[in-house]
Scaffold this active site. Structure first.
Site, PDB file in Angstrom:
ATOM      1  CD  GLN A  35      28.473  37.509  35.314  1.00  0.00           C
ATOM      2  OE1 GLN A  35      28.330  36.509  36.003  1.00  0.00           O
ATOM      3  NE2 GLN A  35      27.722  37.754  34.261  1.00  0.00           N
ATOM      4  CB  CYS A  36      35.994  38.503  38.351  1.00  0.00           C
ATOM      5  SG  CYS A  36      37.447  38.104  39.330  1.00  0.00           S
TER       6      CYS A  36
END
Length: 158
Positions: A35-36
């Site tokens: 989730q970057c």
């Protein structure tokens, strides 16, 4: 002298793997997160792996939740995300810490032994460490460094 072969790590799914399995190969070690903002680098990493794997490249992915809690999932969720979203086929390992008192021994070694690294903390998700066929770290790349731009260094070591 310590080399990559001196470490054991746990693959996603729980099996312990001796990194001596990668002896004689060029290895790129990457701390990853699902989730970057850098997560699309999975695509570039997989492209490198598919291009050079038969010539002796291994890419080892190590999920890490230390940066903005961007890898909060379970091992099964991480595996599913990597498979379904980016069709990752390179080896993925259990979530680890890369900095601080709880840093995995592999990462303590990489930060200490990679030329120019100066034992500096990993700055964010998708930092990369290139290891030669003798199991020695040779170069560190920052989190924003595109995987495709590592191809020339990989080719020199293959």
């Amino acid at each position: 002298m310590t080399s990559l072969s001196d470490f054991d790590e746990t693959r996603l799914g729980g099996a312990t793997e001796a990194l001596s399995a990668y002896a004689g190969r060029v290895v790129l070690v990457v701390n990853v997160a699902s989730q970057c903002g850098n997560t699309p680098q999975y695509e570039g990493l997989e492209a490198l792996y598919r291009q050079y794997e038969r010539q002796g490249l291994a890419i080892l992915g190590f999920p890490c939740n230390q940066f903005g809690e961007q890898e909060p999932g379970t091992s099964a969720e991480i595996a599913e995300f990597c498979s379904l979203t980016y069709n990752v086929t390179f080896p993925m390992f259990e979530r680890i810490e890369v900095n601080g008192a709880g840093a995995d021994p592999l990462y303590r070694w990489l930060k200490r032994e990679t030329p120019g690294s100066g034992d500096a903390d990993v700055e964010w998700n998708f930092a990369k460490f290139l290891i030669d066929r003798d199991g020695r770290p040779v170069k560190r790349y920052g989190d924003k460094f595109p995987p495709a731009d590592i191809a020339g260094d990989i080719e020199k070591l293959l």
